[in-house]
Design an enzyme around this catalytic site. Structure first.
Site, mmCIF file in Angstrom:
data_model
loop_
_atom_site.group_PDB
_atom_site.id
_atom_site.type_symbol
_atom_site.label_atom_id
_atom_site.label_comp_id
_atom_site.label_asym_id
_atom_site.label_seq_id
_atom_site.Cartn_x
_atom_site.Cartn_y
_atom_site.Cartn_z
ATOM 1 N N HIS A 53 12.056 15.944 22.768
ATOM 2 C CA HIS A 53 12.611 14.599 22.586
ATOM 3 C C HIS A 53 13.499 14.493 21.346
ATOM 4 C CE1 HIS A 53 9.012 13.872 19.963
ATOM 5 N NE2 HIS A 53 9.853 13.085 19.317
ATOM 6 N N ASP A 83 7.331 18.872 26.112
ATOM 7 C CA ASP A 83 8.039 18.282 24.983
ATOM 8 C C ASP A 83 8.317 19.304 23.892
ATOM 9 O OD1 ASP A 83 9.387 16.252 23.606
ATOM 10 O OD2 ASP A 83 7.591 15.658 22.507
ATOM 11 N N SER A 157 8.419 14.475 13.706
ATOM 12 C CA SER A 157 8.414 15.103 15.023
ATOM 13 C C SER A 157 9.063 16.471 14.939
ATOM 14 C CB SER A 157 9.186 14.256 16.045
ATOM 15 O OG SER A 157 8.473 13.119 16.387
#
Length: 172
Positions: A53, A83, A157
């Site tokens: 992402h 992901d 992230s």
């Protein structure tokens, strides 16, 4: 643990072209959206892992290493189902992180989350492993998450989740 692994966590800067919604009769308007995230150097040949992402639909991706060097990576592969994304950079003397075993984590083990929130360099938060094997969250197709109470801020992230020996056991 941080001394041995923090240099392996890089800043990721992305730009996306976003189409703003407007009346159907109006011309399409676009804007550039920038975001910050992290990636982990997993070997000295220049491979980095981040979240899918983080780079999905990015028109531009730049990597900044902890020593200040900046480069543009090549996308090697992506897996939206987990992901994860694999990037490659072409620089010398890369500080690869030591890879640990996530399958041996136990509830209560201390973990550290290293990332670059808000585009700032090297931020570390501490927590414990709250649970392993978490799933049924409907976030991605294949789920087997490590649950931790280490704070994961915006921009973390794709960063490193390490154990107390500085070994990579997960991706934030």
């Amino acid at each position: 643990a941080v001394d041995s692994s923090a240099a392996s966590v890089a800043n990721v800067y992305t730009k996306r072209l976003i189409q703003d919604a407007g009346p159907e009769s109006a011309k399409a308007r676009f804007r550039v959206d920038t975001s910050y995230a992290s990636a982990v150097i997993i070997d000295s040949e220049g491979y980095l892992v981040t979240n899918y992402h983080v780079i999905a639909a990015a028109a531009e991706i730049r990597i900044q290493l902890s020593d200040g060097r900046i480069t543009e990576p090549v996308k090697v592969g992506v897996d939206a189902e987990t992901d994860l994304a694999l990037l490659k950079i072409d620089l010398d003397d890369l500080p690869a992180i030591q890879i640990g075993r996530s399958d041996t984590l136990r509830i209560g083990d201390i973990v550290l989350a290293i990332g670059n929130p808000y585009g700032l360099a090297t931020s570390v938060t501490q927590g414990i492993v709250s649970a392993t094997g978490r799933g049924h969250l409907n976030l991605v197709t294949f789920e087997n998450f490590i649950q931790t109470d280490a704070a994961i801020n915006a921009g973390n992230s794709g960063g490193a989740l390490i154990n107390s020996r500085g070994e990579l056991v997960g991706i934030n």
